[in-house]
Design an enzyme around this catalytic site. Sequence first.
Site, PDB file in Angstrom:
ATOM      1  N   ASN A  90       0.855  -1.199   0.000  1.00 29.90           N
ATOM      2  CA  ASN A  90       0.000   0.000   0.000  1.00 29.90           C
ATOM      3  C   ASN A  90       0.892   1.252   0.000  1.00 29.90           C
ATOM      4  O   ASN A  90       1.716   1.438   0.905  1.00 29.90           O
ATOM      5  CB  ASN A  90      -0.898  -0.045   1.246  1.00 29.90           C
ATOM      6  CG  ASN A  90      -1.826   1.155   1.335  1.00 29.90           C
ATOM      7  OD1 ASN A  90      -1.415   2.281   1.090  1.00 29.90           O
ATOM      8  ND2 ASN A  90      -3.067   0.925   1.692  1.00 29.90           N
ATOM      9  N   HIS A 150       0.889   6.344   1.655  1.00 28.43           N
ATOM     10  CA  HIS A 150       1.636   7.336   2.438  1.00 28.43           C
ATOM     11  C   HIS A 150       2.805   7.976   1.687  1.00 28.43           C
ATOM     12  O   HIS A 150       3.403   8.932   2.168  1.00 28.43           O
ATOM     13  CB  HIS A 150       2.027   6.757   3.799  1.00 28.43           C
ATOM     14  CG  HIS A 150       0.777   6.488   4.597  1.00 28.43           C
ATOM     15  ND1 HIS A 150      -0.121   7.492   4.879  1.00 28.43           N
ATOM     16  CD2 HIS A 150       0.250   5.348   5.090  1.00 28.43           C
ATOM     17  CE1 HIS A 150      -1.151   6.978   5.534  1.00 28.43           C
ATOM     18  NE2 HIS A 150      -0.954   5.682   5.669  1.00 28.43           N
ATOM     19  N   HIS A 185      -5.748   3.702  -1.744  1.00 31.19           N
ATOM     20  CA  HIS A 185      -7.084   4.015  -1.225  1.00 31.19           C
ATOM     21  C   HIS A 185      -7.451   5.414  -1.714  1.00 31.19           C
ATOM     22  O   HIS A 185      -6.828   6.392  -1.304  1.00 31.19           O
ATOM     23  CB  HIS A 185      -7.028   3.954   0.321  1.00 31.19           C
ATOM     24  CG  HIS A 185      -8.357   4.179   0.983  1.00 31.19           C
ATOM     25  ND1 HIS A 185      -8.512   4.084   2.344  1.00 31.19           N
ATOM     26  CD2 HIS A 185      -9.582   4.488   0.491  1.00 31.19           C
ATOM     27  CE1 HIS A 185      -9.773   4.325   2.655  1.00 31.19           C
ATOM     28  NE2 HIS A 185     -10.438   4.582   1.562  1.00 31.19           N
ATOM     29  N   ARG A 211      -9.571   8.058  -1.149  1.00 31.70           N
ATOM     30  CA  ARG A 211     -10.525   8.473  -0.112  1.00 31.70           C
ATOM     31  C   ARG A 211     -11.423   9.578  -0.646  1.00 31.70           C
ATOM     32  O   ARG A 211     -11.037  10.332  -1.545  1.00 31.70           O
ATOM     33  CB  ARG A 211      -9.780   8.961   1.129  1.00 31.70           C
ATOM     34  CG  ARG A 211      -9.057   7.864   1.876  1.00 31.70           C
ATOM     35  CD  ARG A 211      -8.508   8.370   3.191  1.00 31.70           C
ATOM     36  NE  ARG A 211      -9.552   8.476   4.180  1.00 31.70           N
ATOM     37  CZ  ARG A 211      -9.721   7.642   5.195  1.00 31.70           C
ATOM     38  NH1 ARG A 211      -8.880   6.645   5.391  1.00 31.70           N
ATOM     39  NH2 ARG A 211     -10.705   7.817   6.042  1.00 31.70           N
ATOM     40  N   ARG A 270      -7.262  12.824   0.608  1.00 32.11           N
ATOM     41  CA  ARG A 270      -6.173  13.339   1.458  1.00 32.11           C
ATOM     42  C   ARG A 270      -4.806  12.787   1.070  1.00 32.11           C
ATOM     43  O   ARG A 270      -3.795  13.379   1.357  1.00 32.11           O
ATOM     44  CB  ARG A 270      -6.446  13.038   2.927  1.00 32.11           C
ATOM     45  CG  ARG A 270      -6.349  11.583   3.284  1.00 32.11           C
ATOM     46  CD  ARG A 270      -6.467  11.369   4.764  1.00 32.11           C
ATOM     47  NE  ARG A 270      -7.813  11.593   5.233  1.00 32.11           N
ATOM     48  CZ  ARG A 270      -8.311  10.979   6.312  1.00 32.11           C
ATOM     49  NH1 ARG A 270      -7.560  10.163   7.006  1.00 32.11           N
ATOM     50  NH2 ARG A 270      -9.544  11.194   6.696  1.00 32.11           N
ATOM     51  N   GLU A 302      -8.788   0.485  -2.991  1.00 36.39           N
ATOM     52  CA  GLU A 302      -9.685   0.521  -1.833  1.00 36.39           C
ATOM     53  C   GLU A 302     -10.664   1.668  -2.010  1.00 36.39           C
ATOM     54  O   GLU A 302     -10.254   2.801  -2.312  1.00 36.39           O
ATOM     55  CB  GLU A 302      -8.889   0.733  -0.548  1.00 36.39           C
ATOM     56  CG  GLU A 302      -8.018  -0.443  -0.185  1.00 36.39           C
ATOM     57  CD  GLU A 302      -7.219  -0.194   1.077  1.00 36.39           C
ATOM     58  OE1 GLU A 302      -6.475  -1.096   1.474  1.00 36.39           O
ATOM     59  OE2 GLU A 302      -7.328   0.913   1.665  1.00 36.39           O
ATOM     60  N   THR A 327      -8.345   3.777   8.449  1.00 32.51           N
ATOM     61  CA  THR A 327      -9.566   2.964   8.484  1.00 32.51           C
ATOM     62  C   THR A 327      -9.672   2.242   9.831  1.00 32.51           C
ATOM     63  O   THR A 327      -8.950   1.290  10.084  1.00 32.51           O
ATOM     64  CB  THR A 327      -9.539   1.948   7.309  1.00 32.51           C
ATOM     65  OG1 THR A 327      -9.068   2.624   6.151  1.00 32.51           O
ATOM     66  CG2 THR A 327     -10.909   1.388   7.048  1.00 32.51           C
ATOM     67  N   GLU A 372     -11.022  -9.221   3.625  1.00 38.00           N
ATOM     68  CA  GLU A 372      -9.746  -8.834   4.207  1.00 38.00           C
ATOM     69  C   GLU A 372     -10.009  -8.595   5.690  1.00 38.00           C
ATOM     70  O   GLU A 372     -10.856  -7.778   6.065  1.00 38.00           O
ATOM     71  CB  GLU A 372      -9.194  -7.561   3.550  1.00 38.00           C
ATOM     72  CG  GLU A 372      -7.868  -7.161   4.189  1.00 38.00           C
ATOM     73  CD  GLU A 372      -7.052  -6.192   3.340  1.00 38.00           C
ATOM     74  OE1 GLU A 372      -7.171  -6.235   2.105  1.00 38.00           O
ATOM     75  OE2 GLU A 372      -6.303  -5.414   3.937  1.00 38.00           O
ATOM     76  N   HIS A 388      -3.783  -4.175   7.951  1.00 43.05           N
ATOM     77  CA  HIS A 388      -3.892  -2.993   8.797  1.00 43.05           C
ATOM     78  C   HIS A 388      -2.965  -3.065  10.000  1.00 43.05           C
ATOM     79  O   HIS A 388      -3.076  -3.950  10.830  1.00 43.05           O
ATOM     80  CB  HIS A 388      -5.320  -2.703   9.286  1.00 43.05           C
ATOM     81  CG  HIS A 388      -5.505  -1.222   9.496  1.00 43.05           C
ATOM     82  ND1 HIS A 388      -5.054  -0.589  10.604  1.00 43.05           N
ATOM     83  CD2 HIS A 388      -6.012  -0.267   8.686  1.00 43.05           C
ATOM     84  CE1 HIS A 388      -5.301   0.705  10.483  1.00 43.05           C
ATOM     85  NE2 HIS A 388      -5.882   0.925   9.320  1.00 43.05           N
TER      86      HIS A 388
HETATM   87  N1  PXP Z   1      -5.921  -2.990   4.280  1.00 42.67           N
HETATM   88  C1  PXP Z   1      -6.914  -2.074   4.265  1.00 42.67           C
HETATM   89  C2  PXP Z   1      -8.271  -2.504   3.823  1.00 42.67           C
HETATM   90  C3  PXP Z   1      -6.661  -0.732   4.635  1.00 42.67           C
HETATM   91  O1  PXP Z   1      -7.672   0.168   4.606  1.00 42.67           O
HETATM   92  C4  PXP Z   1      -5.342  -0.352   4.990  1.00 42.67           C
HETATM   93  C5  PXP Z   1      -5.044   1.064   5.325  1.00 42.67           C
HETATM   94  O2  PXP Z   1      -5.311   1.882   4.258  1.00 42.67           O
HETATM   95  C6  PXP Z   1      -4.345  -1.341   4.952  1.00 42.67           C
HETATM   96  C7  PXP Z   1      -4.665  -2.652   4.625  1.00 42.67           C
HETATM   97  C8  PXP Z   1      -2.928  -1.026   5.250  1.00 42.67           C
HETATM   98  O3  PXP Z   1      -2.786  -0.650   6.581  1.00 42.67           O
HETATM   99  P1  PXP Z   1      -1.397  -0.056   7.069  1.00 42.67           P
HETATM  100  O4  PXP Z   1      -1.151   1.180   6.296  1.00 42.67           O
HETATM  101  O5  PXP Z   1      -1.628   0.171   8.527  1.00 42.67           O
HETATM  102  O6  PXP Z   1      -0.354  -1.128   6.805  1.00 42.67           O
END
Ligand code: PXP
Length: 240
Positions: A9, A12, A45, A47, A51, A72, A103, A153, A194
């Site tokens: 992901n 960031h 994601h 959003r 953001r 996402e 999330t 998930e 997550h």
């Molecule tokens: N899975 C989902 C569905 C999420 O919404 C997120 C955060 O955007 C993640 C995984 C990844 O989480 P993290 O950034 O804490 O590793």
Amino acid sequence: MMKIRLGVNIDHVATVRNARGEKYPSPLRAAILAEKYGADSVTIHLREDRRHIVDQDLSLIKSKLKIPLNLEIAATNEMLKISLKQKPPFICIVPEKRKEITTEGGLNLDFKKNFLKKIIYKLKKNKSRVSLFVEPKKSDIKKAKLLNADCVEIHTGKFCTLVNENKNYKNELDKIKKAVNLGNKIGLEVHAGHGLTYKSASILSKINGIKEFNIGHFLIGESIFVGLSKSIKQFKKIIK
Ligand code: PXP
């Protein structure tokens, strides 16, 4: 044993870019490098408040990436429209609250149930694999199946916080194991994500039946110190 996939992901990278309103660091560059360094998919994601990832990131990444893009989205008409147009191979439906930092929990599968069912149907018909982000609760796994999702998930946030704080995580781990087993039994592909770090991913990777991990914040943070190549390779090693 089945290979466990790693979804990286890159939200960031966009967070850092947007902090200064510049064009760098580029999420597209991160996506292409993640692919090069062994990611099995790239997650973003989009959003509602844009953001981090913005619409242009989505179209650019979708057009250049060779591995699957996992988008996402919240369950809204706007996101449905964008997803139908962009056709990402993977979609994960997540809950979204404007004020949350990230999330915070799994979807409420009883809320707007018919709308969720309609979205899932349309996205699947459009050839996207549809996953629902859920709490590690047996009832939610069953509901996801009834809604005809391809995958669930499992939200690992609570478990990861306990691991990070060196607290007893046994109950939370048990819940995740039961959710994974049930998901597999009723024919759902099970993913987890997550808050995962090297340590929490290592514990969860020992559970049989998780097919994909989606990892962002820690992995991108680690890459500041060791580089994206090393942080991805380390996670791949841990979950293999
Ligand atoms: N899975 C989902 C569905 C999420 O919404 C997120 C955060 O955007 C993640 C995984 C990844 O989480 P993290 O950034 O804490 O590793």
